[in-house]
Design a protein around this motif. Sequence first.
Motif, mmCIF file in Angstrom:
data_model
loop_
_atom_site.group_PDB
_atom_site.id
_atom_site.type_symbol
_atom_site.label_atom_id
_atom_site.label_comp_id
_atom_site.label_asym_id
_atom_site.label_seq_id
_atom_site.Cartn_x
_atom_site.Cartn_y
_atom_site.Cartn_z
ATOM 1 N N GLN A 1 28.323 26.701 25.314
ATOM 2 C CA GLN A 1 28.425 27.152 23.923
ATOM 3 C C GLN A 1 29.809 26.768 23.388
ATOM 4 O OE1 GLN A 1 27.440 29.796 26.359
ATOM 5 N NE2 GLN A 1 25.481 28.743 26.117
ATOM 6 N N LEU A 2 29.817 26.387 22.128
ATOM 7 C CA LEU A 2 31.059 25.980 21.475
ATOM 8 C C LEU A 2 31.272 26.827 20.232
ATOM 9 C CD1 LEU A 2 30.503 22.099 21.557
ATOM 10 C CD2 LEU A 2 31.533 23.528 23.310
ATOM 11 N N GLN A 3 32.502 27.257 20.005
ATOM 12 C CA GLN A 3 32.809 28.024 18.811
ATOM 13 C C GLN A 3 34.098 27.527 18.201
ATOM 14 O OE1 GLN A 3 32.174 32.180 19.039
ATOM 15 N NE2 GLN A 3 32.994 32.584 17.003
ATOM 16 N N ALA A 4 33.992 26.970 17.019
ATOM 17 C CA ALA A 4 35.152 26.468 16.290
ATOM 18 C C ALA A 4 35.739 27.574 15.435
ATOM 19 C CB ALA A 4 34.754 25.287 15.427
ATOM 20 N N GLU B 1 50.212 19.689 3.721
ATOM 21 C CA GLU B 1 50.437 20.731 4.728
ATOM 22 C C GLU B 1 49.674 20.423 6.006
ATOM 23 O OE1 GLU B 1 51.487 24.525 1.873
ATOM 24 O OE2 GLU B 1 49.508 24.421 2.790
ATOM 25 N N SER B 2 49.872 21.310 6.999
ATOM 26 C CA SER B 2 49.244 21.154 8.306
ATOM 27 C C SER B 2 48.324 22.322 8.601
ATOM 28 C CB SER B 2 50.310 21.059 9.401
ATOM 29 O OG SER B 2 51.146 19.944 9.212
ATOM 30 N N LEU B 3 47.386 22.073 9.485
ATOM 31 C CA LEU B 3 46.456 23.112 9.908
ATOM 32 C C LEU B 3 45.947 22.745 11.296
ATOM 33 C CD1 LEU B 3 44.983 25.698 8.807
ATOM 34 C CD2 LEU B 3 43.092 24.182 8.203
ATOM 35 N N SER B 4 45.732 23.745 12.122
ATOM 36 C CA SER B 4 45.165 23.514 13.441
ATOM 37 C C SER B 4 43.861 24.288 13.586
ATOM 38 C CB SER B 4 46.150 23.961 14.526
ATOM 39 O OG SER B 4 45.615 23.743 15.813
ATOM 40 N N VAL B 5 42.843 23.636 14.098
ATOM 41 C CA VAL B 5 41.585 24.296 14.390
ATOM 42 C C VAL B 5 41.339 24.217 15.891
ATOM 43 C CG1 VAL B 5 40.579 23.965 12.110
ATOM 44 C CG2 VAL B 5 40.258 22.217 13.846
ATOM 45 N N SER B 6 40.571 25.172 16.382
ATOM 46 C CA SER B 6 40.321 25.273 17.815
ATOM 47 C C SER B 6 38.834 25.314 18.092
ATOM 48 C CB SER B 6 40.950 26.553 18.379
ATOM 49 O OG SER B 6 42.323 26.609 18.136
ATOM 50 N N CYS B 7 38.488 24.954 19.315
ATOM 51 C CA CYS B 7 37.106 25.035 19.764
ATOM 52 C C CYS B 7 37.096 25.685 21.139
ATOM 53 C CB CYS B 7 36.498 23.639 19.824
ATOM 54 S SG CYS B 7 34.797 23.600 20.432
ATOM 55 N N VAL C 1 33.574 20.569 6.473
ATOM 56 C CA VAL C 1 33.326 21.462 7.604
ATOM 57 C C VAL C 1 33.584 20.660 8.872
ATOM 58 C CG1 VAL C 1 31.642 22.873 8.830
ATOM 59 C CG2 VAL C 1 31.629 22.794 6.313
ATOM 60 N N TYR C 2 34.410 21.205 9.726
ATOM 61 C CA TYR C 2 34.789 20.525 10.969
ATOM 62 C C TYR C 2 33.994 21.125 12.135
ATOM 63 C CZ TYR C 2 38.485 17.935 8.722
ATOM 64 O OH TYR C 2 39.185 17.048 7.918
ATOM 65 N N TYR C 3 33.368 20.233 12.902
ATOM 66 C CA TYR C 3 32.532 20.637 14.028
ATOM 67 C C TYR C 3 33.110 20.084 15.328
ATOM 68 C CZ TYR C 3 28.912 21.499 10.499
ATOM 69 O OH TYR C 3 28.202 21.961 9.420
ATOM 70 N N CYS C 4 33.070 20.903 16.373
ATOM 71 C CA CYS C 4 33.371 20.379 17.692
ATOM 72 C C CYS C 4 32.059 20.101 18.425
ATOM 73 C CB CYS C 4 34.259 21.315 18.510
ATOM 74 S SG CYS C 4 33.633 22.984 18.731
ATOM 75 N N GLY D 1 29.235 23.140 18.095
ATOM 76 C CA GLY D 1 29.665 24.423 17.580
ATOM 77 C C GLY D 1 29.151 24.617 16.167
ATOM 78 N N GLN D 2 29.485 25.758 15.567
ATOM 79 C CA GLN D 2 28.919 26.119 14.272
ATOM 80 C C GLN D 2 29.711 25.575 13.098
ATOM 81 O OE1 GLN D 2 31.110 27.837 15.778
ATOM 82 N NE2 GLN D 2 32.322 28.987 14.307
ATOM 83 N N GLY D 3 30.904 25.036 13.322
ATOM 84 C CA GLY D 3 31.693 24.473 12.230
ATOM 85 C C GLY D 3 32.661 25.469 11.615
#
Length: 123
Positions: free
Chosen positions: A2-5, A15-21, A92-95, A114-116
């Motif tokens: 299972q993946l969760q972003a 600007e900057s931003l970080s997303v995780s999975c 929308v960003y997906y892993c 993941g769900q995005g």
Amino acid sequence: VQLQASGGGLVQAGESLSVSCAVSGSPSSNYIMAWFRQAPGKDRDFVGSITQHGRSTSYAGSVKGRFTISRDNSKNTVYLQMNSLKPEDTAVYYCAAREGSIPYRTTSQYPNWGQGTQVTVSS
């Protein structure tokens, strides 16, 4: 597996931003991990990928030099650091995850998603 972003949000251009999975159900070290993104009315496009132990990364031309993918297998987490964001990065960003040795760039090669998480960049 299972993946969760998570980690998306609203930022201003430049600007900057970080997303995780977060990966669960199976060790993240089993998988090539990738990020894709989908803007409204458009196809889901490849952003970048990272091999199982982080030795190799690959990026789409539109984000190369601005985005960085990394992973921490001890935390079963993959990261996407996005710098110098532009309004056209809004999506929308997906892993996604796949086993094997080839970091494909097409959605059909990734069976696990993941769900995005929404990233919005204002001008």
